[in-house]
Design a protein around this motif. Structure first.
Motif, PDB file in Angstrom:
ATOM      1  N   SER A 155       0.858  -1.188   0.000  1.00 33.19           N
ATOM      2  CA  SER A 155       0.000   0.000   0.000  1.00 33.19           C
ATOM      3  C   SER A 155       0.887   1.228   0.000  1.00 33.19           C
ATOM      4  CB  SER A 155      -0.937   0.003   1.209  1.00 33.19           C
ATOM      5  OG  SER A 155      -1.777  -1.119   1.182  1.00 33.19           O
ATOM      6  N   PRO A 156       1.131   1.848  -1.148  1.00 30.32           N
ATOM      7  CA  PRO A 156       1.970   3.044  -1.205  1.00 30.32           C
ATOM      8  C   PRO A 156       1.260   4.238  -0.602  1.00 30.32           C
ATOM      9  CG  PRO A 156       1.016   2.612  -3.346  1.00 30.32           C
ATOM     10  CD  PRO A 156       0.646   1.440  -2.486  1.00 30.32           C
ATOM     11  N   PRO A 157       1.971   5.343  -0.397  1.00 31.86           N
ATOM     12  CA  PRO A 157       1.331   6.558   0.138  1.00 31.86           C
ATOM     13  C   PRO A 157       0.132   6.981  -0.699  1.00 31.86           C
ATOM     14  CG  PRO A 157       3.699   6.783   0.164  1.00 31.86           C
ATOM     15  CD  PRO A 157       3.414   5.521  -0.601  1.00 31.86           C
ATOM     16  N   THR A 158      -0.866   7.559  -0.035  1.00 36.57           N
ATOM     17  CA  THR A 158      -2.102   7.972  -0.706  1.00 36.57           C
ATOM     18  C   THR A 158      -2.309   9.464  -0.548  1.00 36.57           C
ATOM     19  OG1 THR A 158      -3.388   7.531   1.284  1.00 36.57           O
ATOM     20  CG2 THR A 158      -3.194   5.738  -0.289  1.00 36.57           C
ATOM     21  N   LEU A 159      -2.920  10.040  -1.587  1.00 36.27           N
ATOM     22  CA  LEU A 159      -3.330  11.441  -1.507  1.00 36.27           C
ATOM     23  C   LEU A 159      -4.621  11.597  -0.710  1.00 36.27           C
ATOM     24  CD1 LEU A 159      -2.587  12.647  -5.146  1.00 36.27           C
ATOM     25  CD2 LEU A 159      -1.300  13.177  -3.080  1.00 36.27           C
ATOM     26  N   ALA A 160      -5.495  10.591  -0.779  1.00 38.41           N
ATOM     27  CA  ALA A 160      -6.780  10.636  -0.068  1.00 38.41           C
ATOM     28  C   ALA A 160      -7.203   9.224   0.274  1.00 38.41           C
ATOM     29  CB  ALA A 160      -7.851  11.333  -0.894  1.00 38.41           C
ATOM     30  N   THR A 161      -7.757   9.063   1.456  1.00 40.13           N
ATOM     31  CA  THR A 161      -8.262   7.769   1.919  1.00 40.13           C
ATOM     32  C   THR A 161      -9.608   7.994   2.595  1.00 40.13           C
ATOM     33  OG1 THR A 161      -6.047   6.881   2.283  1.00 40.13           O
ATOM     34  CG2 THR A 161      -7.851   5.777   3.404  1.00 40.13           C
ATOM     35  N   ALA A 162     -10.592   7.212   2.235  1.00 38.50           N
ATOM     36  CA  ALA A 162     -11.922   7.292   2.832  1.00 38.50           C
ATOM     37  C   ALA A 162     -12.354   5.902   3.255  1.00 38.50           C
ATOM     38  CB  ALA A 162     -12.931   7.884   1.861  1.00 38.50           C
ATOM     39  N   THR A 163     -12.824   5.787   4.489  1.00 38.76           N
ATOM     40  CA  THR A 163     -13.313   4.509   5.009  1.00 38.76           C
ATOM     41  C   THR A 163     -14.696   4.725   5.607  1.00 38.76           C
ATOM     42  OG1 THR A 163     -12.256   4.896   7.151  1.00 38.76           O
ATOM     43  CG2 THR A 163     -10.994   3.671   5.504  1.00 38.76           C
ATOM     44  N   ALA A 164     -15.502   3.690   5.561  1.00 42.61           N
ATOM     45  CA  ALA A 164     -16.851   3.735   6.128  1.00 42.61           C
ATOM     46  C   ALA A 164     -17.178   2.374   6.714  1.00 42.61           C
ATOM     47  CB  ALA A 164     -17.886   4.131   5.079  1.00 42.61           C
ATOM     48  N   GLY A 165     -17.939   2.370   7.812  1.00 44.11           N
ATOM     49  CA  GLY A 165     -18.324   1.120   8.439  1.00 44.11           C
ATOM     50  C   GLY A 165     -19.480   1.312   9.390  1.00 44.11           C
ATOM     51  N   SER A 166     -20.298   0.295   9.538  1.00 43.63           N
ATOM     52  CA  SER A 166     -21.445   0.354  10.451  1.00 43.63           C
ATOM     53  C   SER A 166     -21.910  -1.058  10.758  1.00 43.63           C
ATOM     54  CB  SER A 166     -22.601   1.166   9.848  1.00 43.63           C
ATOM     55  OG  SER A 166     -23.135   0.487   8.723  1.00 43.63           O
ATOM     56  N   ILE A 167     -22.732  -1.167  11.789  1.00 46.66           N
ATOM     57  CA  ILE A 167     -23.328  -2.456  12.121  1.00 46.66           C
ATOM     58  C   ILE A 167     -24.505  -2.726  11.192  1.00 46.66           C
ATOM     59  CG2 ILE A 167     -24.617  -3.714  13.886  1.00 46.66           C
ATOM     60  CD1 ILE A 167     -22.975  -2.346  15.998  1.00 46.66           C
ATOM     61  N   VAL A 168     -24.540  -3.912  10.622  1.00 46.07           N
ATOM     62  CA  VAL A 168     -25.687  -4.346   9.832  1.00 46.07           C
ATOM     63  C   VAL A 168     -26.634  -5.166  10.700  1.00 46.07           C
ATOM     64  CG1 VAL A 168     -26.438  -5.709   7.839  1.00 46.07           C
ATOM     65  CG2 VAL A 168     -24.376  -4.292   7.691  1.00 46.07           C
ATOM     66  N   PHE A 169     -26.071  -6.078  11.474  1.00 45.48           N
ATOM     67  CA  PHE A 169     -26.890  -6.878  12.388  1.00 45.48           C
ATOM     68  C   PHE A 169     -26.081  -7.199  13.621  1.00 45.48           C
ATOM     69  CE2 PHE A 169     -27.984 -11.050  14.120  1.00 45.48           C
ATOM     70  CZ  PHE A 169     -29.305 -10.836  14.466  1.00 45.48           C
ATOM     71  N   SER A 170     -26.686  -6.945  14.791  1.00 38.90           N
ATOM     72  CA  SER A 170     -26.110  -7.342  16.063  1.00 38.90           C
ATOM     73  C   SER A 170     -27.259  -7.560  17.038  1.00 38.90           C
ATOM     74  CB  SER A 170     -25.141  -6.284  16.600  1.00 38.90           C
ATOM     75  OG  SER A 170     -24.692  -6.634  17.895  1.00 38.90           O
ATOM     76  N   ARG A 171     -27.439  -8.804  17.444  1.00 36.20           N
ATOM     77  CA  ARG A 171     -28.549  -9.102  18.359  1.00 36.20           C
ATOM     78  C   ARG A 171     -28.404  -8.333  19.657  1.00 36.20           C
ATOM     79  NH1 ARG A 171     -32.334  -9.209  20.626  1.00 36.20           N
ATOM     80  NH2 ARG A 171     -33.882 -10.826  21.024  1.00 36.20           N
ATOM     81  N   SER A 172     -27.204  -8.107  20.103  1.00 35.89           N
ATOM     82  CA  SER A 172     -26.995  -7.394  21.357  1.00 35.89           C
ATOM     83  C   SER A 172     -27.340  -5.922  21.249  1.00 35.89           C
ATOM     84  CB  SER A 172     -25.541  -7.546  21.802  1.00 35.89           C
ATOM     85  OG  SER A 172     -25.212  -8.890  22.026  1.00 35.89           O
ATOM     86  N   GLN A 173     -27.219  -5.346  20.043  1.00 30.22           N
ATOM     87  CA  GLN A 173     -27.456  -3.915  19.907  1.00 30.22           C
ATOM     88  C   GLN A 173     -28.898  -3.550  20.231  1.00 30.22           C
ATOM     89  OE1 GLN A 173     -24.864  -2.061  19.454  1.00 30.22           O
ATOM     90  NE2 GLN A 173     -25.980  -0.121  19.542  1.00 30.22           N
ATOM     91  N   PHE A 174     -29.845  -4.468  19.943  1.00 33.28           N
ATOM     92  CA  PHE A 174     -31.243  -4.216  20.304  1.00 33.28           C
ATOM     93  C   PHE A 174     -31.388  -4.058  21.818  1.00 33.28           C
ATOM     94  CE2 PHE A 174     -31.663  -6.791  16.341  1.00 33.28           C
ATOM     95  CZ  PHE A 174     -32.158  -5.793  15.528  1.00 33.28           C
ATOM     96  N   ASP A 175     -30.678  -4.898  22.550  1.00 32.07           N
ATOM     97  CA  ASP A 175     -30.724  -4.795  24.013  1.00 32.07           C
ATOM     98  C   ASP A 175     -30.053  -3.511  24.485  1.00 32.07           C
ATOM     99  OD1 ASP A 175     -31.929  -7.417  24.355  1.00 32.07           O
ATOM    100  OD2 ASP A 175     -29.970  -8.231  23.817  1.00 32.07           O
ATOM    101  N   TYR A 176     -28.974  -3.104  23.834  1.00 34.52           N
ATOM    102  CA  TYR A 176     -28.299  -1.870  24.222  1.00 34.52           C
ATOM    103  C   TYR A 176     -29.194  -0.654  23.974  1.00 34.52           C
ATOM    104  CZ  TYR A 176     -24.128  -4.819  24.282  1.00 34.52           C
ATOM    105  OH  TYR A 176     -23.210  -5.804  24.557  1.00 34.52           O
ATOM    106  N   VAL A 177     -29.973  -0.690  22.898  1.00 35.22           N
ATOM    107  CA  VAL A 177     -30.910   0.412  22.627  1.00 35.22           C
ATOM    108  C   VAL A 177     -31.988   0.464  23.701  1.00 35.22           C
ATOM    109  CG1 VAL A 177     -32.669   1.256  21.029  1.00 35.22           C
ATOM    110  CG2 VAL A 177     -30.475   0.445  20.146  1.00 35.22           C
ATOM    111  N   ARG A 178     -32.528  -0.723  24.056  1.00 32.33           N
ATOM    112  CA  ARG A 178     -33.540  -0.751  25.120  1.00 32.33           C
ATOM    113  C   ARG A 178     -32.944  -0.293  26.451  1.00 32.33           C
ATOM    114  NH1 ARG A 178     -35.571  -5.336  22.134  1.00 32.33           N
ATOM    115  NH2 ARG A 178     -34.083  -6.735  23.158  1.00 32.33           N
ATOM    116  N   SER A 179     -31.694  -0.644  26.696  1.00 37.31           N
ATOM    117  CA  SER A 179     -31.033  -0.183  27.917  1.00 37.31           C
ATOM    118  C   SER A 179     -30.909   1.335  27.932  1.00 37.31           C
ATOM    119  CB  SER A 179     -29.655  -0.824  28.018  1.00 37.31           C
ATOM    120  OG  SER A 179     -28.925  -0.300  29.107  1.00 37.31           O
ATOM    121  N   ALA A 180     -30.542   1.917  26.786  1.00 41.78           N
ATOM    122  CA  ALA A 180     -30.421   3.373  26.708  1.00 41.78           C
ATOM    123  C   ALA A 180     -31.779   4.047  26.898  1.00 41.78           C
ATOM    124  CB  ALA A 180     -29.806   3.771  25.371  1.00 41.78           C
ATOM    125  N   LYS A 181     -32.852   3.456  26.374  1.00 43.37           N
ATOM    126  CA  LYS A 181     -34.192   4.021  26.577  1.00 43.37           C
ATOM    127  C   LYS A 181     -34.571   3.991  28.060  1.00 43.37           C
ATOM    128  CE  LYS A 181     -36.102   2.929  22.006  1.00 43.37           C
ATOM    129  NZ  LYS A 181     -37.094   2.122  21.249  1.00 43.37           N
TER     130      LYS A 181
END
Length: 483
Positions: A104-130
């Motif tokens: 991977s040589p030096p880059t002038l620009a780099t863009a990355t993106a990422g997110s959760i598509v499915f996580s059974r635990s995340q539903f519980d974390y949302v309910r916990s935050a509520k």
């Protein structure tokens, strides 16, 4: 040492030698002070009602403001739990010069993106935050009720002090008259020096009581002023205390939401938040997690690192300056003892939080029961104190009639002006007992409203009530001293 003037520092000075930036700061402070003065000006010389005092306290008290900060934090945590499904995008660059073979040589620009598509635990974390938001909102209501309770208690304490001071001042006047009467009787040979000393002692004790009452007024006024954010010197209350309707029967379905009060409800909501958090952590060890990932690179084609990489890839043809990739990443937990241990820790903490909330509920219900029985006793004590004051007033009226027309029994003891002043002082003592009994009753009623979560409802009813309160909790008027 070289001293530089404001002009030499690069800040133009005014004729008085002050930099303009200092003048701007001074003007800002003056504007803030003026705005604060204008906000408090309507209350500077007016009598403050109970509803106004509570409203002012709820606006500026640090406990309420801190509870509002907790609500904002809880809402931000809920937003954070939801935002896990929104891709996180970052843009940067990796500039420099590499040596040797670099995939991977030096880059002038780099863009990355990422997110959760499915996580059974995340539903519980949302309910916990509520549940955390619910707990914070209930804690805010509890803080508001706590501040309102402090304000009401400070208000009625100041009103009680003022009435006490007025009554003791009347007693001081009666005692001064008693000293004059006894002095004249001593001069006439009808009383002894012991009687005169006793009268002077009574007058001195009442003078000390008057000074103590004045000190209590200043202390309670300062406390109330700090609660509502007004200067103590200009604080005056109208003494209009609304009736307090307190249910004395046992509540089979406590409020709010089935709990004893807002503090208990907040504790159970906090326990639910921890339970949902523990459930999510426990499930994370058994359910797969799917994440979306994407990446884009714009290589620095002018570097020798890119030329080297391109030379190694001649068989694949021309190497472009742009590179992009996207897809999903699936993770299956296989063996993670640390995660399993963290799940057990969270479960134990959730169980402890639930038991703590249950203990808070028990303590609150026990306190409600004790306060209801105390209120019943205080009502009886208030009735006794009122009857004793009425009896003393009636005896004083009979004595005054006897002084004016004679007691009708020349062989019995004759009433004198000395007896009248003594009776007046004794009647005022009985009235002070009425004030104390009523004050203790009001204090306990406010505490019960606070413990049962009904203080906010009472406060709202006070705001919407007509100007003249019900006489249910009003004290009997203090009889004006007659000459």
């Amino acid at each position: 040492m070289l001293l530089l003037s404001p002009n030499r520092l690069g800040h133009p000075a005014d004729p008085a030698g002050q930099p303009h930036r200092f003048r701007r700061l001074g003007g800002l402070r003056a504007a803030v002070a003026w705005s604060v003065f204008l906000s408090l000006a309507p209350y500077a010389h007016a009598q403050i009602s109970l509803t106004t005092a509570i409203d002012l306290a709820l606006r500026s008290n640090p406990r309420v403001l801190g509870a509002k900060d907790d609500v904002n934090k809880a809402r931000a945590q809920l937003s954070q739990a939801h935002d896990a499904y929104i891709p996180v995008v970052s843009i940067g660059a990796n500039l420099g010069q590499g040596y040797g073979y670099l995939p991977s040589p030096p880059t002038l620009a780099t863009a990355t993106a990422g997110s959760i598509v499915f996580s059974r635990s995340q539903f519980d974390y949302v309910r916990s935050a509520k549940a955390g938001v619910d707990a914070a909102l209930l804690a805010l209501q509890d803080a508001q009720e706590g501040v309102a309770q402090d304000t009401v208690l400070a208000f009625i304490a100041l009103d009680n002090d003022q009435q006490h001071e007025q009554v003791v001042r009347q007693q001081t006047g009666f005692a001064s008259a008693l000293v004059t009467i006894v002095q004249e009787r001593v001069d006439a040979g009808q009383n002894t020096q012991i009687d005169l000393t006793q009268a002077k002692l009574t007058a001195a004790e009442l003078r000390l009581s008057e000074l103590k009452e004045q000190d209590d007024i200043e202390v309670d006024r300062d406390h109330l002023a700090r609660l509502i954010g007004l200067p103590p010197a200009s604080l005056q209350i109208d003494g209009n205390l609304p009736a307090i309707a307190v249910p004395l029967d046992t509540i089979t379905n406590p409020t709010p939401n089935g709990y004893a009060n807002f503090a208990v409800a907040s504790a159970f909501a906090n326990a639910e938040a921890k339970r949902q958090q523990a459930v999510g952590m426990a499930r994370s060890g058994f359910w797969p997690e799917i994440n979306f990932v994407a990446q884009y690179n714009r290589y620095a084609t002018f570097t020798s690192s890119f030329a080297t990489l391109e030379a190694f890839n001649t068989s694949a043809g021309h190497l472009g300056a742009d590179e992009a990739a996207f897809g999903v990443q699936i993770s299956f937990p296989f063996l993670d003892k640390g995660r399993s241990a963290r799940g057990r820790i969270a479960t134990a903490e959730a169980s402890r939080a639930l038991h703590d909330a249950q203990n808070v509920q028990i303590d609150a219900l026990d306190s409600q029961t004790r306060l209801r029985h105390t209120i019943t006793e205080l009502h009886a004590q208030a009735d006794i104190a009122t009857f004793r004051q009425q009896l003393a007033q009636q005896q004083l009226d009979v004595l005054r009639v006897q002084l004016q027309s004679g007691n009708g029994n020349p062989n019995g003891p004759q009433m004198s002006p000395k007896d009248e002043q003594t009776a007046r002082i004794a009647e005022r003592d009985k009235y002070l007992a009425v004030l104390d009994a009523s004050f203790q009753l009001r204090q306990t009623e406010i505490q019960l409203l606070r413990q049962s979560g009904e203080l906010e409802s009472w406060f709202k009813s006070v705001i919407s009530a007509p100007a003249n309160p019900s006489p249910q909790n009003n004290l009997p008027p203090s009889p004006a001293p007659q000459p």
